[in-house]
Scaffold this motif. Sequence first.
Motif, short mmCIF file in Angstrom:
data_model
loop_
_atom_site.label_atom_id
_atom_site.label_comp_id
_atom_site.label_asym_id
_atom_site.label_seq_id
_atom_site.Cartn_x
_atom_site.Cartn_y
_atom_site.Cartn_z
N UNK A 167 37.06 73.51 -30.81
CA UNK A 167 37.42 74.19 -29.57
C UNK A 167 36.74 73.56 -28.35
N UNK A 168 36.38 72.30 -28.47
CA UNK A 168 35.77 71.60 -27.34
C UNK A 168 36.81 70.77 -26.61
N UNK A 169 36.54 70.51 -25.32
CA UNK A 169 37.46 69.67 -24.53
C UNK A 169 37.52 68.27 -25.11
N UNK A 170 36.38 67.76 -25.61
CA UNK A 170 36.35 66.42 -26.19
C UNK A 170 37.29 66.31 -27.38
N UNK A 171 37.26 67.31 -28.25
CA UNK A 171 38.13 67.29 -29.43
C UNK A 171 39.60 67.37 -29.04
N UNK A 172 39.90 68.20 -28.04
CA UNK A 172 41.29 68.35 -27.59
C UNK A 172 41.80 67.03 -27.02
N UNK A 173 40.96 66.36 -26.22
CA UNK A 173 41.38 65.10 -25.63
C UNK A 173 41.52 63.99 -26.67
N UNK A 174 40.64 63.98 -27.67
CA UNK A 174 40.77 63.01 -28.76
C UNK A 174 42.06 63.24 -29.53
N UNK A 175 42.40 64.50 -29.70
CA UNK A 175 43.65 64.84 -30.39
C UNK A 175 44.85 64.36 -29.58
N UNK A 176 44.79 64.56 -28.26
CA UNK A 176 45.88 64.13 -27.40
C UNK A 176 46.04 62.61 -27.43
N UNK A 177 44.92 61.91 -27.46
CA UNK A 177 44.96 60.45 -27.47
C UNK A 177 45.54 59.91 -28.77
N UNK A 178 45.22 60.58 -29.87
CA UNK A 178 45.65 60.09 -31.18
C UNK A 178 47.09 60.47 -31.52
N UNK A 179 47.63 61.43 -30.80
CA UNK A 179 48.99 61.89 -31.07
C UNK A 179 49.92 61.49 -29.92
N UNK A 180 50.84 60.61 -30.20
CA UNK A 180 51.76 60.12 -29.16
C UNK A 180 52.57 61.27 -28.55
N UNK A 181 52.87 62.29 -29.35
CA UNK A 181 53.64 63.43 -28.86
C UNK A 181 52.87 64.16 -27.77
N UNK A 182 51.58 64.26 -27.94
CA UNK A 182 50.76 64.96 -26.94
C UNK A 182 50.78 64.21 -25.62
#
Length: 391
Positions: free
Chosen positions: A97-112
């Motif tokens: 639930x951290x901003x860092x994790x959310x942004x890493x997820x966005x970077x790794x997922x092209x859909x995001x």
Amino acid sequence: MLDGGGGVSHQRMPMDIDPTAQKLQDDLYELGQKVKHHEANVKHLKTLKTRFEESFLSMQSALAKCDKSSISKEVNIDSIHAKSEEEIIERILKHENSAAAILCRMKSEAEALSIDHSLTKDVIGIVATLGKVEDDSLSRVLSEYLGIETMLGVVCKTYEGVKALEAYNKQGSINKSFGLHAFAASVERPLAHRFLVICLENIRSYVGEFVSNDPQRRLAIPNPRLPNGETPNGFLGFAVNMITIEGTNLYCVSKNGNGLREALFYNLFSNLQVYRSRQEMLKAISCIKNGAVSLDGGMIRSPGVFSLGLRHERGIDVKFPIGAEKLMNVPLSYLEIEKTMKETKWKKDRTSEDMKREQALLDHARFNYETKKLSHVPSQNPVAGRRSSGR
């Protein structure tokens, strides 16, 4: 003006000139000059941008012709480094639930990225992923010094990037349907706490010289000196210079042209000294001006402020990756071309921004000119008339 009798001669203004019409003519002339000024600026900036683009392509070609076989790399380090970086990303993602994790997820997922690219286009990365160190002891103590909140900090180039992450309603409350909060909610990972965002555009950067001929652009900070003039035993260096940074982040990362070392890492570490042992650090206390750490866990946060007690058994789980690729026998010309390419790209980007601003000013000036023109229909071109009158 004196008349023949020595008195003042009063001349009347011609009655056939309408003062209102004259003012409109003057206003149109001034607005027309502004339009010409902005048109000239846009033309100049377009020429400048084209020149930077051509120069960049030329340097790309020169770089491709360099003898890459003369650049050797240490054996078997790529896979080790990749593994270390992957472990750091995995640990960041565990802070779900951290901003860092959310942004890493966005970077790794092209859909995001395709959902809302504006959220990430100005984000450089997470603090923990932007530098590497040589060994685990150094990684552990520097990460502990910064703390988990800073290690998970989001780094943005400009304040516009900060504003893209979070917005507020009229009452000052967070608008959770906007920015990072909206995306976090959409993946069922609502942001639980505050998160740190570092804006390179606004932070205090290093002002000084760099170590000459150093591919890593380390800062030329004078070594500490004891009263006898000697460097303290066990002094290993300054933390800001013990971080290895990717070549693409060494130059022109921030809007004002700074790289990550003199901007981000100098802001985080300043002149923090690193010692081999706590004992050696304490013996050098007279020349510790900003703070110091030792590889065995000693920590002086600032003059007179000590961190005592036991370390957490497992330490901070998000640390700087271990090991940095060392290039040997790198031709100086190769490094210079890379540096100049980075600087040229930065100048081109700044010119593009200036061109957008100047175009907006030109559009506004044209609008004002046309609006004023509609309020007065002269018998001749007011601008031409103005020029013919010597104005």
